[in-house]
Design an enzyme around this catalytic site. Structure first.
Site, PDB file in Angstrom:
ATOM      1  N   ASP A 180     -25.787   1.721 -36.890  1.00  0.00           N
ATOM      2  CA  ASP A 180     -25.393   1.513 -38.265  1.00  0.00           C
ATOM      3  C   ASP A 180     -26.689   1.527 -39.084  1.00  0.00           C
ATOM      4  O   ASP A 180     -27.764   1.229 -38.550  1.00  0.00           O
ATOM      5  CB  ASP A 180     -24.685   0.155 -38.345  1.00  0.00           C
ATOM      6  CG  ASP A 180     -24.420  -0.271 -39.752  1.00  0.00           C
ATOM      7  OD1 ASP A 180     -23.742   0.469 -40.466  1.00  0.00           O
ATOM      8  OD2 ASP A 180     -24.891  -1.361 -40.140  1.00  0.00           O
ATOM      9  N   ASP A 209     -27.327   0.254 -42.805  1.00  0.00           N
ATOM     10  CA  ASP A 209     -27.614  -0.947 -43.589  1.00  0.00           C
ATOM     11  C   ASP A 209     -27.403  -2.200 -42.733  1.00  0.00           C
ATOM     12  O   ASP A 209     -26.302  -2.444 -42.247  1.00  0.00           O
ATOM     13  CB  ASP A 209     -26.698  -0.970 -44.820  1.00  0.00           C
ATOM     14  CG  ASP A 209     -26.898  -2.213 -45.654  1.00  0.00           C
ATOM     15  OD1 ASP A 209     -28.003  -2.759 -45.638  1.00  0.00           O
ATOM     16  OD2 ASP A 209     -25.935  -2.631 -46.318  1.00  0.00           O
ATOM     17  N   GLY A 248     -20.704  -3.561 -45.073  1.00  0.00           N
ATOM     18  CA  GLY A 248     -20.115  -2.640 -44.100  1.00  0.00           C
ATOM     19  C   GLY A 248     -18.864  -1.930 -44.571  1.00  0.00           C
ATOM     20  O   GLY A 248     -18.408  -0.995 -43.927  1.00  0.00           O
ATOM     21  N   SER A 291     -22.193   4.465 -45.742  1.00  0.00           N
ATOM     22  CA  SER A 291     -22.793   4.680 -47.059  1.00  0.00           C
ATOM     23  C   SER A 291     -22.855   6.154 -47.448  1.00  0.00           C
ATOM     24  O   SER A 291     -23.317   6.994 -46.685  1.00  0.00           O
ATOM     25  CB  SER A 291     -24.208   4.114 -47.096  1.00  0.00           C
ATOM     26  OG  SER A 291     -24.798   4.425 -48.342  1.00  0.00           O
ATOM     27  N   ASN A 325     -24.817   7.084 -49.586  1.00  0.00           N
ATOM     28  CA  ASN A 325     -26.225   7.274 -49.927  1.00  0.00           C
ATOM     29  C   ASN A 325     -27.111   7.292 -48.679  1.00  0.00           C
ATOM     30  O   ASN A 325     -28.332   7.134 -48.783  1.00  0.00           O
ATOM     31  CB  ASN A 325     -26.675   6.150 -50.867  1.00  0.00           C
ATOM     32  CG  ASN A 325     -25.857   6.143 -52.154  1.00  0.00           C
ATOM     33  OD1 ASN A 325     -25.920   7.084 -52.925  1.00  0.00           O
ATOM     34  ND2 ASN A 325     -25.062   5.101 -52.362  1.00  0.00           N
ATOM     35  N   ASP A 365     -23.925  -4.540 -37.409  1.00  0.00           N
ATOM     36  CA  ASP A 365     -24.199  -5.884 -37.948  1.00  0.00           C
ATOM     37  C   ASP A 365     -23.004  -6.466 -38.702  1.00  0.00           C
ATOM     38  O   ASP A 365     -23.150  -7.503 -39.346  1.00  0.00           O
ATOM     39  CB  ASP A 365     -25.416  -5.855 -38.887  1.00  0.00           C
ATOM     40  CG  ASP A 365     -25.082  -5.199 -40.213  1.00  0.00           C
ATOM     41  OD1 ASP A 365     -24.435  -4.119 -40.206  1.00  0.00           O
ATOM     42  OD2 ASP A 365     -25.422  -5.772 -41.261  1.00  0.00           O
TER      43      ASP A 365
END
Ligand code: B16
Ligand code: MG
Length: 218
Positions: free
Chosen positions: A9, A11, A46, A117, A119, A171
């Site tokens: 993952d 972020d 998330g 995301s 981004n 996370d």
């Protein structure tokens, strides 16, 4: 299992953009007169931008049309991207992440990103890691966000590795659920470290070596 690929993952595992999401949502909420705090922000981790907006508007005094919601999500994204542009630098990579991934690569294990995301690519460019991964799957590649397994299954396909030989590092609760639903092993860190559904866990990538994780899973 044989760990042939690790899908991380973004972020909360490789970088921390959480504070920028918080500031961007807070600015939007302020403009709209909607109450917002860190507790609500934790529920947005998330999950996709539109789903985050739905949670944010739970406390709104009025109903918003779909057109208004689209505009608000775009406005929040502008604020967020401006913050990334201004503040995210290579030191935004979380402690331990780089060493952990280098160890995996040294073992010949493929390394990919599986992020909700939209981004994702920009974030990787800002921290100088856009060419580092064997595959990058982000919010632009998926139709269903975590806890749906789509993001991780696409990553496995691009890597040409079977899902059961992949390990997901996550996370968030939604991310752990997505990894399990993909039929992959899950290593939970950070806010998800006490999630009992995970196969292995640690406070962060700084606290455990890739060798220890691989040994625990084989
Ligand atoms: P964007 P991840 C997630 O990234 C973030 O944790 C979550 O807070 C955010 O709402 C989501 O991406 C969508 O991000 O607004 O940039 O499209 O943890 O899946 O890497
Ligand atoms: Mg995350």
């Amino acid at each position: 299992m044989r760990v042939e690929a690790v899908i991380l993952d973004l972020d909360g595992v490789v970088v921390t953009t959480d504070e920028f999401h918080y500031q961007a949502w807070q600015r939007l909420a302020g403009e709209e007169g909607v109450s917002f705090d860190r507790k609500i922000n934790n529920r947005l981790r998330g999950v996709s931008c539109m789903e985050s907006l739905t949670i944010l508007l739970e406390k709104a005094k009025r109903k918003y049309s779909d057109k208004e919601k689209k505009e608000m999500a775009a406005r929040k994204n502008r604020y967020y991207v401006d913050l990334l542009d201004e503040k995210l630098k290579p030191d935004g990579v979380l402690p331990g992440a780089m060493d952990f991934m280098e160890e995996l690569k040294a073992h010949g294990i493929k390394v990919a990103i599986g992020s909700s995301s939209k981004n994702g690519m920009m974030i990787l460019q800002k921290v100088g890691m856009d060419a580092y991964f064997d595959a990058v799957v982000d919010g632009n590649d998926i139709t269903k966000s975590k806890p749906d397994p789509e993001v991780f299954l696409i990553a496995a396909k691009r890597l040409d590795i079977e899902p059961w030989d992949c390990l997901v590092i996550e996370d968030t609760e939604a991310g752990v659920a997505a990894g399990i639903a993909a039929g992959m092993k899950v290593f939970a860190v950070g806010a998800a470290a006490d999630d009992e559904r995970a196969d292995v866990s640690a406070p962060s990538l700084e606290h455990i070596s890739a060798d220890e994780i691989i040994a625990a899973l084989t």
